[in-house]
Design a protein around this motif. Structure first.
Motif, PDB file in Angstrom:
ATOM      1  N   GLY A  12     -33.292 -37.089 -14.683  1.00 22.69           N
ATOM      2  CA  GLY A  12     -32.317 -36.008 -14.571  1.00 22.69           C
ATOM      3  C   GLY A  12     -31.076 -36.123 -15.428  1.00 22.69           C
ATOM      4  O   GLY A  12     -30.376 -35.115 -15.632  1.00 22.69           O
ATOM      5  N   ASP A 205     -25.655 -27.915 -12.655  1.00 26.17           N
ATOM      6  CA  ASP A 205     -25.630 -29.271 -12.108  1.00 26.17           C
ATOM      7  C   ASP A 205     -24.334 -29.458 -11.327  1.00 26.17           C
ATOM      8  O   ASP A 205     -23.233 -29.284 -11.860  1.00 26.17           O
ATOM      9  CB  ASP A 205     -25.722 -30.275 -13.260  1.00 26.17           C
ATOM     10  CG  ASP A 205     -25.650 -31.720 -12.812  1.00 26.17           C
ATOM     11  OD1 ASP A 205     -25.789 -31.992 -11.597  1.00 26.17           O
ATOM     12  OD2 ASP A 205     -25.442 -32.591 -13.679  1.00 26.17           O
ATOM     13  N   THR A 228     -27.979 -33.509 -10.563  1.00 24.88           N
ATOM     14  CA  THR A 228     -28.916 -34.261 -11.391  1.00 24.88           C
ATOM     15  C   THR A 228     -28.760 -35.770 -11.271  1.00 24.88           C
ATOM     16  O   THR A 228     -29.725 -36.499 -11.462  1.00 24.88           O
ATOM     17  CB  THR A 228     -28.775 -33.889 -12.879  1.00 24.88           C
ATOM     18  OG1 THR A 228     -27.473 -34.268 -13.350  1.00 24.88           O
ATOM     19  CG2 THR A 228     -29.012 -32.411 -13.110  1.00 24.88           C
ATOM     20  N   GLY A 300     -32.173 -39.688 -11.617  1.00 27.98           N
ATOM     21  CA  GLY A 300     -31.112 -39.230 -12.519  1.00 27.98           C
ATOM     22  C   GLY A 300     -30.316 -40.425 -12.978  1.00 27.98           C
ATOM     23  O   GLY A 300     -29.173 -40.644 -12.576  1.00 27.98           O
ATOM     24  N   TRP A 343     -38.957 -32.686 -10.816  1.00 25.12           N
ATOM     25  CA  TRP A 343     -38.070 -32.143 -11.843  1.00 25.12           C
ATOM     26  C   TRP A 343     -38.749 -31.003 -12.595  1.00 25.12           C
ATOM     27  O   TRP A 343     -38.113 -29.968 -12.877  1.00 25.12           O
ATOM     28  CB  TRP A 343     -37.632 -33.227 -12.822  1.00 25.12           C
ATOM     29  CG  TRP A 343     -36.392 -33.968 -12.424  1.00 25.12           C
ATOM     30  CD1 TRP A 343     -36.238 -35.322 -12.318  1.00 25.12           C
ATOM     31  CD2 TRP A 343     -35.127 -33.397 -12.059  1.00 25.12           C
ATOM     32  NE1 TRP A 343     -34.961 -35.637 -11.907  1.00 25.12           N
ATOM     33  CE2 TRP A 343     -34.256 -34.473 -11.746  1.00 25.12           C
ATOM     34  CE3 TRP A 343     -34.643 -32.100 -11.947  1.00 25.12           C
ATOM     35  CZ2 TRP A 343     -32.929 -34.278 -11.346  1.00 25.12           C
ATOM     36  CZ3 TRP A 343     -33.325 -31.897 -11.555  1.00 25.12           C
ATOM     37  CH2 TRP A 343     -32.491 -32.972 -11.262  1.00 25.12           C
TER      38      TRP A 343
END
Length: 352
Positions: A12, A205, A228, A300, A343
């Motif tokens: 991420g 985000d 993220t 992430g 994702w």
């Protein structure tokens, strides 16, 4: 474990473009393709670790005269916000890092992906699938004319703020212990940006955004809520982490969270200390699964942007985390969801 046995990872968040930009090397393509000492991601190590792609962030760094460590070396409950960044400075670095991204694509190092289908195609071909992401939109004017230009260039994901104020909202300072309720919400320009991102199918985000800004996005946006690269506040009480109500809002929206590998956002003591175990990473994943369900959790890493556990080291160490999840009893199907499938599914929902 051979490369053919690796579980692919779509990640991420990374700051590799910033590292290459700050390297001052003329031939950053060679630096990335052939590999280099230091940093976390380059092509040889990506192949070794099963790194299949991710959100490649453009983060406009502070100007030299105000430059300081992005994250304080020791926990503090009164750490101030870094100062605002002039738009001219942000525009210069944003365009330069976007140029690096496209130069890497021309050199065959990666594929810039504008849809979930593009990500699948790139992964199938064995090319790193890079989604153009901006972390802190200081380069975008309040009238949003630059947003159109960046979207046309391939921008598909953005974080409204890094941990500093801008024309659109306020980030959280790097405080521990602290709640994320640290300042005012989005400005009118910020609210307009959220609506524009929904229209253009740019994923928003929520990482680095403060609580009131988070609430504003949740109220305005018609897309799933996504962070993220954030962790669980109940385990590590850092302002950068997500509280129970935030996780609940993300779940209700059908959104997801990527586990941040930054040690200061993992550890119960909030310290940036490389001597951090895989066990605490798995604990955050467990907690995220309980809060969000199996479809709501990804990785992430924050590679090239944070101190990560020494046991991981760099992108080549990703299989160690995958093995730790397997050792905890996670089945192959769930591991694949966390590693990449979630994702790709989220990009399908948000960018098409």
């Amino acid at each position: 474990m051979t490369e053919t046995d690796l579980v692919p990872v779509f990640d991420g968040h990374n700051d590799t473009l910033l590292r290459l930009y700050q390297s001052k090397e003329a031939d950053v393509e060679k630096l990335f393709i052939e590999g280099t000492q230091g940093g976390h991601i380059d092509l040889p190590r990506a192949k070794k670790g099963g790194f299949a792609g991710g959100m490649f962030a453009i983060f406009p760094p502070p100007v030299e005269k105000t430059k300081r460590a992005a994250v304080p070396p020791a926990p503090s409950d009164n750490e101030p916000l870094p100062p605002e960044l002039p738009r001219s400075e942000a525009l210069t670095s944003t365009i330069a890092m976007a140029s690096i991204l496209f130069r890497l694509e021309r050199a065959g190092a990666l594929t810039v992906c504008r849809s979930a289908g593009d990500v699948r195609d790139a992964m199938a071909k064995g090319s790193i699938a890079a989604v153009f992401h901006i972390e802190g939109v200081e380069a975008i004017d309040p009238e949003l004319t630059m947003l159109d230009v960046l979207h046309a260039a391939g921008l598909r994901s953005l974080g409204i703020v890094w941990s500093r104020p801008n024309a659109f909202g306020n980030g959280v300072p790097f405080r521990f212990p602290s709640s994320p309720d640290t300042g005012p919400g989005l400005t009118d320009a910020g609210k307009a940006l959220v609506k524009a991102c929904n229209q253009l199918k740019i994923m928003i985000d929520l990482s680095h955004l403060n609580e009131k800004g988070f609430r504003d996005v949740a109220e305005i946006s018609d897309a799933p809520l996504v962070a993220t690269h954030s962790n669980v506040h109940a385990i590590c009480g850092h302002s950068r982490n997500l509280t129970d109500w935030q996780l609940g809002a993300i779940r209700e929206s059908g959104g997801m969270v990527g586990l941040n590998f930054a040690t200061g956002f993992l550890r119960e003591d909030g310290r940036m200390n490389a001597d951090t175990s895989l066990e605490i990473m798995v604990r955050h994943v467990d907690s995220l699964l309980q809060a969000l369900g199996e479809d709501g959790v990804g990785l992430g890493s924050d590679f090239d942007g944070a101190m990560i556990p020494a046991v991981i080291g760099d992108v080549a160490g990703l299989p160690k985390l995958i093995d730790a999840l397997a050792a905890r009893g996670f089945g192959r199907a769930l591991i694949e969801k966390i590693a990449y499938r979630n994702w790709i599914g989220m990009l399908e929902k948000t960018i098409g």
